[in-house]
Design a protein around this motif. Sequence first.
Motif, mmCIF file in Angstrom:
data_model
loop_
_atom_site.group_PDB
_atom_site.id
_atom_site.type_symbol
_atom_site.label_atom_id
_atom_site.label_comp_id
_atom_site.label_asym_id
_atom_site.label_seq_id
_atom_site.Cartn_x
_atom_site.Cartn_y
_atom_site.Cartn_z
ATOM 1 N N LYS A 53 32.067 -2.964 70.579
ATOM 2 C CA LYS A 53 33.117 -3.428 69.672
ATOM 3 C C LYS A 53 33.733 -2.277 68.883
ATOM 4 C CE LYS A 53 31.092 -8.020 69.109
ATOM 5 N NZ LYS A 53 32.276 -8.769 69.650
ATOM 6 N N GLY A 54 33.365 -1.054 69.267
ATOM 7 C CA GLY A 54 33.916 0.107 68.590
ATOM 8 C C GLY A 54 33.324 0.346 67.209
ATOM 9 N N ILE A 55 32.094 -0.114 66.987
ATOM 10 C CA ILE A 55 31.427 0.014 65.686
ATOM 11 C C ILE A 55 30.270 0.996 65.802
ATOM 12 C CG2 ILE A 55 30.190 -1.205 63.841
ATOM 13 C CD1 ILE A 55 31.585 -3.785 64.780
ATOM 14 N N GLN A 56 30.179 1.940 64.876
ATOM 15 C CA GLN A 56 29.082 2.910 64.846
ATOM 16 C C GLN A 56 27.956 2.399 63.958
ATOM 17 O OE1 GLN A 56 28.713 6.328 66.302
ATOM 18 N NE2 GLN A 56 26.682 5.629 65.695
ATOM 19 N N LEU A 57 26.717 2.464 64.451
ATOM 20 C CA LEU A 57 25.550 2.030 63.668
ATOM 21 C C LEU A 57 24.892 3.222 62.991
ATOM 22 C CD1 LEU A 57 23.504 -0.186 62.818
ATOM 23 C CD2 LEU A 57 22.207 0.372 64.891
ATOM 24 N N TYR A 58 24.594 3.069 61.698
ATOM 25 C CA TYR A 58 23.828 4.043 60.923
ATOM 26 C C TYR A 58 22.540 3.370 60.444
ATOM 27 C CZ TYR A 58 27.999 7.029 60.537
ATOM 28 O OH TYR A 58 29.083 7.823 60.793
#
Length: 352
Positions: free
Chosen positions: A268-273
Amino acid sequence: MTYKKLTCGFLIALGAFVALNFGVWKCCTERLLTDSDGPGGDLARTGYLVGAKLPRRATVDLPRRHLEFKEYQGQKIDVLTIGDSFSNGGGGGRNNYYQDYLASLHNLTVLNLGMFEQRKGPLATLIVLLNSGYLDRLAPKAVILQTVGRIAVERFGQPLSFDETWSAEAVGQQLQKPVYVPTALPPVRFINTGNMKYLYYSMRYLVQDSPTRQVLVKKLSQPFFTVQLSDRLLFWHDDIDNLARQTPEAMLLLNENLNRMADLLARKGIQLYFMPAVDKYDLYSEYLVNNPYPPNRFFERMRSLPKRYRFIDTKAILAEGLRQGEKDLYYPDDTHWSWKASERIFKQVRFE
């Protein structure tokens, strides 16, 4: 005559009892058991250590603030945060939300959401948001999952159902609930059991470091706090008790769960931190004098694992601050970090 002596003796004893309580109250326990000089932390109060209390008032002096869900009106969201009391202003004092430093230093719109279930933790909450379609509504560019270090394995290193979902209505109702409500101190009169506990623990502190089971108190090799007990480290016994959870198997599963979520978000084009807040014991342990406890290797183990998510290494960032002599990175009387730690962390973390 005997009756008069008994009455006189009783009145003298009663007067001495009242005077003792009043003296202890005014000199010590009023500061610990109330917010008479400003709110403080649980560690000083539970450990009956007046000299460790650092009173603080909530103030904000940053140019940008994060959003709580009650303030969200469909704005474009850059970063979504989900975590425990560290994410929900639990430490109090100046700029008690690290998200405000994230918003101000990087010019980002940050939305904070509470965990749906404390027991399951922030990753389980994110799974529900993803599967229910609610994450698509928020459409953040990045998500920060935060947890206190001592229960990171408990929350992330367990088998999780990545298929769990709730109805949109149930998610909406959950999001409307207050994220974090600080527990108010109960009213206390000047005659109270805490006065005797204070005297009892004060005598025990003369012969041992940590007379209470919950709060451990250890001497530091140098002063790291701006209070009377500047070279004493107060921390919860849980910091030690939970070290046994950090098995190789649990650490691998924790990392696998985070990598799996990172892959789902990447679609979904989301970066996880992932941001575990280093335990107070873990951060300061190398400065403890005659430390009797085993080391915490959580962050060292995390660094070696293959990741498809961004790892915010709070231990490495804050340890550098300690080497530079920075004081009050953590509050002396609390398990939470201070605004100084939030500022230092988000000056180093980059969001692309």
